[in-house]
Design an enzyme around this catalytic site. Structure first.
Site, PDB file in Angstrom:
ATOM      1  N   LEU A 124     -13.533  13.950 -30.228  1.00 25.97           N
ATOM      2  CA  LEU A 124     -13.084  13.897 -28.847  1.00 25.97           C
ATOM      3  C   LEU A 124     -12.123  15.066 -28.674  1.00 25.97           C
ATOM      4  CD1 LEU A 124     -12.316  10.086 -28.285  1.00 25.97           C
ATOM      5  CD2 LEU A 124     -14.366  11.363 -27.623  1.00 25.97           C
ATOM      6  N   ASP A 125     -12.270  15.842 -27.605  1.00 27.41           N
ATOM      7  CA  ASP A 125     -11.393  16.993 -27.451  1.00 27.41           C
ATOM      8  C   ASP A 125      -9.965  16.547 -27.152  1.00 27.41           C
ATOM      9  OD1 ASP A 125     -10.996  16.738 -24.581  1.00 27.41           O
ATOM     10  OD2 ASP A 125     -13.011  17.529 -24.314  1.00 27.41           O
ATOM     11  N   ARG A 126      -9.061  17.491 -27.156  1.00 22.30           N
ATOM     12  CA  ARG A 126      -7.629  17.201 -27.042  1.00 22.30           C
ATOM     13  C   ARG A 126      -7.295  16.309 -25.841  1.00 22.30           C
ATOM     14  NH1 ARG A 126      -3.581  20.260 -29.042  1.00 22.30           N
ATOM     15  NH2 ARG A 126      -5.032  22.006 -29.302  1.00 22.30           N
ATOM     16  N   THR A 136      -9.355  14.282 -24.106  1.00 28.56           N
ATOM     17  CA  THR A 136     -10.184  13.091 -23.941  1.00 28.56           C
ATOM     18  C   THR A 136      -9.578  11.922 -24.716  1.00 28.56           C
ATOM     19  OG1 THR A 136     -12.182  14.418 -23.670  1.00 28.56           O
ATOM     20  CG2 THR A 136     -12.491  12.115 -24.260  1.00 28.56           C
TER      21      THR A 136
END
Length: 234
Positions: free
Chosen positions: A101-103, A105
């Protein structure tokens, strides 16, 4: 596996460090009796300073990821390992995020040291459904569902169209999206492709596994039945 190696592989220190723990009498059974390296003992019966031993190898953890944390130690800033016991980053094999999950999200993130299970979940052939809720910068136009479901949407710089995805409208600028892939920043790029921008993104579930009442920033160990939910359609 010998006791020293077992404990060292769980990240409690080098084998030399663990031998010192044993020598100091800090490694015991649940009843308080001290252990030595040659003793045979069940994982669940081992204590260090009176505390239960960390989950054994082959474990799967579920983390409610907050915004502001990355899934890779190679990225700058805070990482999800800061939300786990410090030892977890040094386990052998390492407990690794199952996909990323990106930063910015939030939501459900799985971590495991079971390499076969990890690849089984993230493999494109597995088609494991993942559900996200998105808050958008601009109102939905009504055309997004058809575009996402078409199986023809081609993201910028890619040569293979996305698999069909399901969009459910939750509000003027809110949507729930179910995808079966995990391409780089996929959902953000999907909405960008239809002229919108994702302001907030939250992963709700993987298969039929949900966060339940797990608070943001908290984690817990999953049992076999819960892991099986990952491979069930929501």
């Amino acid at each position: 596996m010998r006791l020293v190696r077992l404990i060292a592989n769980l990240g409690y220190g080098s084998q030399k460090d663990v031998k010192m723990l044993l020598k100091a009498g800090r490694v015991t059974r649940a009843d308080g009796s001290t252990l030595s390296d040659g003793d045979k003992v069940e994982h669940a019966d081992i204590r260090i300073d009176g505390e239960e031993l960390d989950p054994p190898q082959g474990s799967v953890l579920m983390l409610h990821k907050p915004a502001g944390y990355t899934c890779s130690t190679s990225d700058p800033g805070r990482v999800v390992y800061e939300l786990l016991p410090e030892r977890f980053e040094y386990r052998n094999p390492i407990i690794a995020p199952v996909g990323r999950l990106d930063r910015d999200t939030t939501g459900l993130l799985l971590l495991t040291d079971d390499g076969q299970l990890l690849h089984r979940i993230i493999s494109p052939k597995a088609n494991v459904p993942k559900v996200y809720e998105a808050e958008l910068a601009r109102p939905l136009t009504g055309e997004e569902a058809g575009v996402f479901a078409s199986g023809t949407l081609l993201l910028k710089s890619e040569k293979t169209p996305l698999l069909p995805a399901t969009l459910e409208v939750l509000g003027e600028t809110r949507a729930r999206l179910t995808i079966q892939e995990g391409r780089y920043h996929q959902i953000r790029r999907m909405f960008a492709a239809v002229g919108n921008h994702v302001e907030m993104l939250h992963r709700v579930s993987i298969g039929r596994l949900t966060l339940g009442d797990l608070a943001e920033g908290e984690w817990r160990l999953l049992n076999a039945d819960e892991v099986a939910l990952v491979f069930s359609d929501p």
